[in-house]
Design an enzyme around this catalytic site. Structure first.
Site, PDB file in Angstrom:
ATOM      1  N   GLU A 265      40.416  46.004  38.336  1.00 35.94           N
ATOM      2  CA  GLU A 265      40.728  46.227  39.702  1.00 35.94           C
ATOM      3  C   GLU A 265      41.035  47.127  40.363  1.00 35.94           C
ATOM      4  O   GLU A 265      42.030  47.271  41.190  1.00 35.94           O
ATOM      5  CB  GLU A 265      41.245  44.786  40.406  1.00 35.94           C
ATOM      6  CG  GLU A 265      40.418  43.594  40.006  1.00 35.94           C
ATOM      7  CD  GLU A 265      40.966  42.139  40.568  1.00 35.94           C
ATOM      8  OE1 GLU A 265      42.352  42.062  40.892  1.00 35.94           O
ATOM      9  OE2 GLU A 265      40.218  41.162  41.160  1.00 35.94           O
ATOM     10  N   ASP A 338      38.502  33.325  37.744  1.00 39.39           N
ATOM     11  CA  ASP A 338      39.562  33.754  38.787  1.00 39.39           C
ATOM     12  C   ASP A 338      40.366  32.520  39.166  1.00 39.39           C
ATOM     13  O   ASP A 338      40.085  32.636  40.536  1.00 39.39           O
ATOM     14  CB  ASP A 338      39.157  34.888  39.462  1.00 39.39           C
ATOM     15  CG  ASP A 338      40.437  35.426  40.228  1.00 39.39           C
ATOM     16  OD1 ASP A 338      41.602  35.096  40.024  1.00 39.39           O
ATOM     17  OD2 ASP A 338      40.353  36.449  41.277  1.00 39.39           O
ATOM     18  N   GLU A 366      46.062  30.427  46.041  1.00 40.42           N
ATOM     19  CA  GLU A 366      45.326  31.448  46.507  1.00 40.42           C
ATOM     20  C   GLU A 366      44.001  30.620  46.894  1.00 40.42           C
ATOM     21  O   GLU A 366      43.267  30.972  47.944  1.00 40.42           O
ATOM     22  CB  GLU A 366      45.031  32.495  45.602  1.00 40.42           C
ATOM     23  CG  GLU A 366      43.887  33.534  46.064  1.00 40.42           C
ATOM     24  CD  GLU A 366      43.985  34.724  45.089  1.00 40.42           C
ATOM     25  OE1 GLU A 366      44.386  34.805  44.011  1.00 40.42           O
ATOM     26  OE2 GLU A 366      42.857  35.489  45.292  1.00 40.42           O
TER      27      GLU A 366
HETATM   28  O1  GCW Z   1      42.767  36.430  42.107  1.00 41.54           O
HETATM   29  C1  GCW Z   1      42.853  37.842  42.176  1.00 41.54           C
HETATM   30  C2  GCW Z   1      43.556  38.116  43.211  1.00 41.54           C
HETATM   31  C3  GCW Z   1      44.421  39.346  43.394  1.00 41.54           C
HETATM   32  C4  GCW Z   1      45.005  39.549  42.105  1.00 41.54           C
HETATM   33  C5  GCW Z   1      44.392  39.606  41.089  1.00 41.54           C
HETATM   34  C6  GCW Z   1      44.991  39.549  39.528  1.00 41.54           C
HETATM   35  C7  GCW Z   1      47.300  40.628  41.747  1.00 41.54           C
HETATM   36  O2  GCW Z   1      42.826  37.948  44.510  1.00 41.54           O
HETATM   37  O3  GCW Z   1      45.168  39.378  44.532  1.00 41.54           O
HETATM   38  O4  GCW Z   1      45.800  40.717  42.082  1.00 41.54           O
HETATM   39  O5  GCW Z   1      43.433  37.995  41.057  1.00 41.54           O
HETATM   40  O6  GCW Z   1      45.235  38.531  39.083  1.00 41.54           O
HETATM   41  O7  GCW Z   1      45.236  40.692  39.211  1.00 41.54           O
END
Ligand code: GCW
Length: 688
Positions: A265, A338, A366
């Site tokens: 990312e 995720d 989240e």
């Molecule tokens: O779930 C996603 C989140 C990001 C997060 C990423 C990760 C810290 O939206 O905010 O970044 O995963 O786990 O690296």
């Protein structure tokens, strides 16, 4: 004299009846009895153990209890043995854990079993996604308890008190590590000022057995060190990290190590230099080795290519199995995408046989309603930990593949992404505390059931609430019947309820892009990479819905071991909870109960809404047993959750109906919103 006694009495009663603000978590104490503590040695940790016994004793009045440190082959590090009159362990921290467990047994009335308890995982760590400016990525309970924007390097008495309370709460459930900064890491964390603050934090956490770890930015040698490269095989880079690590251990001799999000990312990593994840992780591991530090290297990687996102971490990491140093632990999210409300387990569990692998769970909600929804996550984690990977035959559960039962890992570990902030009640929602608690308990014992954990937590957190009623005859059974049992039921059902009204039948990643709160299955603006948009994941069209991950589709099923791969691949045997995760099916597909897929989908959404409504009614009935503040707060939040559940239901049913063109079953409540209004309002209020 008489007046003094009356005054003292009134004072005591006022203190006892003081409104609950949730700050005491599951550690609320209620008039301890006296106890004599005998311990031949002294240390900051043992002194805490002694104080805790005196502050919280609810055993026999005037009993005497011995704290004994001695060699014991039955005990692993941190493990303990409880006998009638003693707590025994091989280390000071083992004694402290034993004491917290003993006190818990006294307060819950649970049996101590054979008295021996060893941790499932050696490293039980909270990952804080805390930014150095004090904000928290995906945090819903206020700003960071560690970092702040103004006066960032002043350590106040208030800071110290909070850190001590934090450490105590962690120790009470066996958590023994904290990663203090966000995995999207700022290089500044390794600068002098920040490291000195880390040193201060470590000093407060140390007596409670909580080690500090840091997330590091892989490009730190460039941004902080002024080097031209961060290539892990470059000699100057290696020297830079070695020097930095030496400096850290000079300040914090028991520093735990690094957590790294690399080549993921947008974060820098070894791949930009043509190196592998193993090259990157091993370079840091070698530098940490002399100090017994570890590298927790994340497997959360995916790029914008044509390959199914669910397959990418496995494809990247499986070929590297056996190539990592023994102080590298690969940190794998529970599911392959995720932290969605429901995912099958990541196929990396059990597949990496020569590498230490640790589960990463998300405590902060989240994708599960932030600090608004009541969702007890323990059942979700239990589902993952107890999933059978079949990698070494039947019974190779995710838990056993990661806790050292099956593979001889040098380190065993588990991480939870923290939900803690500066809010008085730490976690925003009173019931979000249960998720912090559950993570700690499962990290200590990965075989525990969620029912057991919920039972403990409720007793510890709420039994003291209405102190005035305490003396009443039959209070305990009254409380159990009218509070404990119904609220436990809410907790245990709460995750499935959320799945029902958000993403039933294996749907995933269809939330709003606005803070990942609320529905957003339509969201796919031009220019945004496909694997960030819901339509990529649900694949709805006139022909049906779901992501085809079978052998005829992306073939993600093949990453699972047989017989699971075939079971998932075959629509007739794939569990319906994962149906649309693995299969693209026509709207008319016939479900096991005879319903069409379309109808089943509608009924799930409707069921979720009805269940939240039932939670509200159930909660309203427990009012006499709960502190007024806590009662109101939960009541308000359940109301908000209900509204959002209706929104989810309406949004998803109306959106998918555009493709199915089928009528909404008559026996469910018709939508109260219009799809175009929901879409138009989606970004009106900003959700973090
Ligand atoms: O779930 C996603 C989140 C990001 C997060 C990423 C990760 C810290 O939206 O905010 O970044 O995963 O786990 O690296």
């Amino acid at each position: 004299m008489k007046r003094l006694i009356i005054f003292a009495f009134v004072l005591v009663m006022t203190l006892r009846l003081r409104a609950q603000d949730g700050h005491q978590l599951w550690l609320r104490t209620n008039q301890p009895l006296s106890v004599r503590v005998v311990c031949a040695r002294h240390s900051p940790t043992l002194d805490i153990a002694e104080q805790e016994l005196k502050k919280g004793w609810h055993g026999t009045q005037g009993a005497s209890i011995k704290l004994i440190i001695r060699k014991d082959k039955a005990l692993k590090d941190g493990g303990f043995r409880l006998t009638k009159n003693s707590v025994e362990a091989t280390t000071d921290i083992g004694i402290l854990y034993g004491v917290y467990n003993l006190l818990r047994y006294q307060r819950t009335g649970d049996e101590t079993g054979d008295g021996i308890s060893n941790p499932s995982y050696q490293i039980r760590v909270l990952d804080h996604w805390d930014n150095l400016n004090g904000t928290i990525e995906r945090g819903y309970a206020g700003n960071s308890i560690f970092w702040r924007k103004t006066d960032p390097f002043v350590v106040t008495e208030k800071d110290k008190t909070l850190w001590q309370q934090y450490a105590r709460a962690n120790a009470s459930i066996g958590i023994n590590g904290a990663v203090l900064d966000n995995v999207n890491a700022s290089p500044k964390i390794l600068s002098d000022n920040y490291l000195n603050r880390v040193k201060s934090i470590a000093a407060i956490l140390r007596p409670y057995g909580v080690k500090v770890y840091l997330s590091v930015n892989f490009a730190s040698p460039i941004s902080l060190g002024g080097l031209k490269t961060a290539d892990p095989l470059d000699a100057s880079v290696i020297v830079w990290w070695k020097t930095k690590i030496k400096e850290i251990y000079g300040l914090i001799p028991d520093f735990g190590g690094f957590l790294v999000k690399a080549s993921s990312e947008g974060q820098p990593g070894p791949q930009q230099y043509g190196r592998t994840h193993a090259d990157g992780a091993n370079m840091l591991a070698d530098a940490l080795k002399p100090y017994h530090g570890v590298v927790m290297w994340r497997a959360f990687v995916y790029t914008a290519n044509d390959d199914d996102r669910a397959k990418q971490a496995y494809n990247e990491f499986k070929p590297l199995d056996g190539k990592f140093r023994d102080n590298v632990i690969i940190q794998v999210k529970n599911g392959p995408i995720d932290f969605q409300p429901r995912e099958p387990f990541s196929p990396l569990f059990g597949a990496m046989k020569k590498t230490s692998v640790m589960p990463e769970l998300q405590i902060t909600q989240e994708y599960l309603g932030h600090a608004v929804y009541l969702v007890f996550l323990s059942t979700m984690w239990e589902e993952c930990l107890k999933s059978d990977t079949y990698q070494q035959g039947k019974g190779s559960t995710v838990a056993r593949c990661t806790d050292g039962s099956i593979y001889p890992q040098k380190y065993t570990a588990i991480a939870g992404v923290s939900n803690i902030g500066l809010d008085t009640n730490w976690c925003g929602h009173p019931f979000a505390q249960a998720n912090w608690y559950a993570f700690g308990r499962l990290a200590w014992n990965d075989q525990l059931t969620s029912a057991q954990i919920a039972d403990e937590w409720l007793k510890l957190t709420f039994y003291n609430d209405v102190s005035g009623k305490f003396g009443e005859k039959d209070y305990r059974s009254d409380w159990t019947k009218n509070f404990l049992n119904p609220v436990k039921e809410i907790m245990l059902d709460s995750r499935e309820t959320a799945v029902n009204f958000m993403m039933p039948l294996g749907l995933h990643h269809i939330m709003s892009a606005n803070g990942h709160y609320g529905p957003g299955p339509w969201w796919a603006p031009k220019g945004v990479r496909a694997d960030w948009t819901p339509p990529y994941f649900h694949q709805a069209s006139a022909s049906g819905i779901g992501f085809d991950r079978t052998t005829k589709g992306s073939n993600a099923v093949s990453q699972y071991h047989e017989p699971l791969a075939s079971e998932l691949n075959n629509v007739a045997t794939c569990p319906e909870i994962y149906l649309l995760w693995f299969h693209h099916l026509p709207w008319t597909y016939k479900m096991k109960n005879g319903q069409s897929l379309w109808n089943a989908l509608c009924y799930h959404y409707d069921k979720g809404v009805k269940e939240v409504h039932a939670f509200q009614q159930s909660w309203n009935r427990v009012k006499p047993f709960v502190d007024g503040n806590q009662f109101n707060l939960v009541q308000i939040k359940l109301g908000q959750q209900y509204d959002n559940a209706v929104l989810w239901k309406d949004a998803c049913i109306l959106y998918f109906q555009q493709f199915s063109k089928m009528p909404i079953p008559k026996d469910i409540a018709p939508p109260v919103h219009k799809l175009k209004d929901i879409i138009a309002n989606e970004f009106k209020h900003r959700n973090n």
